[in-house]
Motif scaffolding. Structure first.
Motif, PDB file in Angstrom:
ATOM      1  N   SER A 198      10.409 -31.191   5.905  1.00 19.02           N
ATOM      2  CA  SER A 198       9.723 -30.897   4.562  1.00 19.02           C
ATOM      3  C   SER A 198      10.572 -29.953   3.806  1.00 19.02           C
ATOM      4  CB  SER A 198       8.493 -30.403   5.318  1.00 19.02           C
ATOM      5  OG  SER A 198       8.813 -29.157   5.868  1.00 19.02           O
TER       6      SER A 198
ATOM      7  N   GLY B 232       4.524 -21.389   0.206  1.00 17.72           N
ATOM      8  CA  GLY B 232       4.945 -22.126   1.232  1.00 17.72           C
ATOM      9  C   GLY B 232       4.218 -21.736   3.087  1.00 17.72           C
ATOM     10  N   ASP B 233       4.188 -20.513   2.836  1.00 22.11           N
ATOM     11  CA  ASP B 233       3.422 -19.857   4.124  1.00 22.11           C
ATOM     12  C   ASP B 233       1.945 -20.619   4.134  1.00 22.11           C
ATOM     13  OD1 ASP B 233       5.760 -18.230   4.856  1.00 22.11           O
ATOM     14  OD2 ASP B 233       4.757 -16.461   4.114  1.00 22.11           O
TER      15      ASP B 233
ATOM     16  N   GLY C  49       2.458 -24.347   4.750  1.00 18.22           N
ATOM     17  CA  GLY C  49       2.882 -24.845   5.791  1.00 18.22           C
ATOM     18  C   GLY C  49       4.462 -25.493   5.463  1.00 18.22           C
ATOM     19  N   PHE C  50       5.220 -24.910   4.523  1.00 16.67           N
ATOM     20  CA  PHE C  50       6.625 -25.387   4.223  1.00 16.67           C
ATOM     21  C   PHE C  50       7.278 -24.115   4.542  1.00 16.67           C
ATOM     22  CE2 PHE C  50       4.276 -28.258   1.340  1.00 16.67           C
ATOM     23  CZ  PHE C  50       5.058 -29.426   1.231  1.00 16.67           C
ATOM     24  N   THR C  51       8.494 -24.489   5.521  1.00 13.17           N
ATOM     25  CA  THR C  51       9.341 -23.399   5.808  1.00 13.17           C
ATOM     26  C   THR C  51      10.680 -23.408   4.851  1.00 13.17           C
ATOM     27  OG1 THR C  51      10.152 -24.903   7.768  1.00 13.17           O
ATOM     28  CG2 THR C  51       8.465 -23.510   8.041  1.00 13.17           C
ATOM     29  N   ASN C  52      10.941 -24.656   4.655  1.00 13.83           N
ATOM     30  CA  ASN C  52      12.208 -24.750   3.751  1.00 13.83           C
ATOM     31  C   ASN C  52      12.095 -24.680   2.256  1.00 13.83           C
ATOM     32  OD1 ASN C  52      14.233 -25.479   6.213  1.00 13.83           O
ATOM     33  ND2 ASN C  52      12.893 -27.140   6.164  1.00 13.83           N
ATOM     34  N   ILE C  53      12.988 -24.082   1.509  1.00 12.33           N
ATOM     35  CA  ILE C  53      12.863 -23.860  -0.026  1.00 12.33           C
ATOM     36  C   ILE C  53      14.132 -24.154  -0.558  1.00 12.33           C
ATOM     37  CG2 ILE C  53      12.326 -22.490  -1.944  1.00 12.33           C
ATOM     38  CD1 ILE C  53      10.442 -20.925  -0.307  1.00 12.33           C
TER      39      ILE C  53
ATOM     40  N   GLN D 211       7.666 -18.412  -1.440  1.00 11.97           N
ATOM     41  CA  GLN D 211       7.508 -18.190   0.154  1.00 11.97           C
ATOM     42  C   GLN D 211       6.168 -17.929   0.291  1.00 11.97           C
ATOM     43  OE1 GLN D 211      10.569 -15.283   0.432  1.00 11.97           O
ATOM     44  NE2 GLN D 211      11.968 -16.754   1.345  1.00 11.97           N
TER      45      GLN D 211
ATOM     46  N   ARG E  81       6.168 -35.164   2.101  1.00 16.73           N
ATOM     47  CA  ARG E  81       6.496 -33.752   2.716  1.00 16.73           C
ATOM     48  C   ARG E  81       7.209 -33.117   1.891  1.00 16.73           C
ATOM     49  NH1 ARG E  81       9.495 -35.692   7.391  1.00 16.73           N
ATOM     50  NH2 ARG E  81       9.899 -37.751   5.896  1.00 16.73           N
TER      51      ARG E  81
ATOM     52  N   HIS F 143      16.741 -14.390  -0.243  1.00 12.89           N
ATOM     53  CA  HIS F 143      15.572 -15.122   0.425  1.00 12.89           C
ATOM     54  C   HIS F 143      15.887 -16.292   1.197  1.00 12.89           C
ATOM     55  CE1 HIS F 143      12.170 -13.110  -2.010  1.00 12.89           C
ATOM     56  NE2 HIS F 143      13.348 -12.885  -2.752  1.00 12.89           N
ATOM     57  N   SER F 144      17.176 -16.787   1.503  1.00 15.79           N
ATOM     58  CA  SER F 144      17.656 -17.761   2.298  1.00 15.79           C
ATOM     59  C   SER F 144      17.381 -19.033   1.660  1.00 15.79           C
ATOM     60  CB  SER F 144      16.936 -17.556   3.935  1.00 15.79           C
ATOM     61  OG  SER F 144      17.314 -16.419   4.413  1.00 15.79           O
TER      62      SER F 144
END
Length: 293
Positions: free
Chosen positions: A37, A128-129, A132-136, A125, A62, A158-159
């Motif tokens: 996702s 996303g939290d 439920g998204f962990t990838n940006i 972020q 997703r 921010h990775s």
């Protein structure tokens, strides 16, 4: 080497792309598929639009494109970004960012872009939290790594992922792939935020950004397609792409440009004979800043 066909989103027939570009596209698709996702920082420019559209094609619902709306985003660019997402039924969330409330951004030094992207990625972020998204990811391409872009530092902090650059896709390759896919924005001129038109050290305010936006809309109405209005206080420095400059070099067009930009609030108007250059305001920055030393 033989060419490889890429499915066209608007036309069932396929058009050829080079084998090397096809391999890069395959690497991009594989990376996106393995993420599961993804949220994409989406501006409507060709890089972020192609990344978001490809993620949508691979991941379906997703993925989520996130468009940041603030005074630094021209209304025309906002509308075009929303329309493209709608045209391919891509999930889109428009959020409001508040970079203009941050003194570090408003003072407009060489790190302005860092503070903008830091605000964007912080907001994404948090979203996303909640969702439920962990990838940006964002739309940095392989060419961008060779330019002065403080926002890349914010992305590292921010990775944030850069799938286009990881796949080695250059700007010209992204445009070519977007064209083959049938995306009408494939040849859209680059449109960085309005703040990039304001000379370093001059405060970025809503009034200044509105002035730039109105000035550039007036040039667009005069028929120009690739240009910038650089804000130097009372002075507007107009950069027009060199292939379009001959059309600007008449007394009648001088008068039209001058009248339009004075209507936008500038006292003086000058035409830069060097033509349009992306990032021309960076020329005043010390080499230590440009090289990160």
């Amino acid at each position: 080497m033989s060419d490889t066909a890429l499915p066209n989103a608007q036309n069932p027939q396929s058009e050829p792309i080079g084998a090397e570009t096809a391999l890069k596209l395959s690497a991009l698709e594989s990376q996106l598929a393995h993420l599961g996702s993804l949220m994409v920082a989406y501006s409507g420019g060709v890089d972020s639009a192609f990344l978001a559209a490809t993620a949508h094609r691979i991941l379906g619902d997703r993925m989520l494109a996130v468009l940041a709306d603030s005074a630094s985003l021209a209304r025309r660019d906002l509308e075009q970004a929303i329309e493209f997402a709608r045209s391919i039924a891509m999930p889109l969330r428009v959020i409001t960012t508040a970079e203009l409330d941050k003194p570090d951004y408003v003072r407009n030094d060489a790190d302005r872009c860092f503070h903008c992207k830091d605000e964007l990625f912080t907001a994404m972020q948090a979203l996303g939290d909640a969702l439920g998204f962990t990838n940006i990811a964002y739309g940095m391409n392989a060419d961008d790594t060779r330019d002065y872009r403080p926002g890349q530092r914010a992305a590292r902090d921010h990775s944030i992922l850069a799938p286009l650059a990881d796949a080695g896709l250059t700007k010209s390759e992204v445009r070519a792939l977007a064209k083959v896919a049938g995306y009408p924005l494939w040849n859209r001129p680059a449109a960085p935020c309005l703040s990039s038109r304001v000379e370093y050290g001059r405060a970025v305010t809503r009034e200044v950004l509105d002035q730039v936006e109105r000035a550039e809309e007036s040039l667009r109405r005069l028929g120009f397609t690739e240009f910038r209005v650089r804000h130097h206080g009372q002075l507007a420095r107009v950069e027009i792409a060199r292939e379009e400059l001959p059309r600007a070099l008449t007394i009648e067009m001088f008068d039209a440009i001058t009248a339009a930009l004075k209507q936008a609030g500038f006292q003086y108007v000058t035409l830069d004979t060097a033509g349009f250059r992306s990032g021309s305001l960076n020329a005043v920055l010390p080499v230590e800043v440009l090289t990160g030393r």
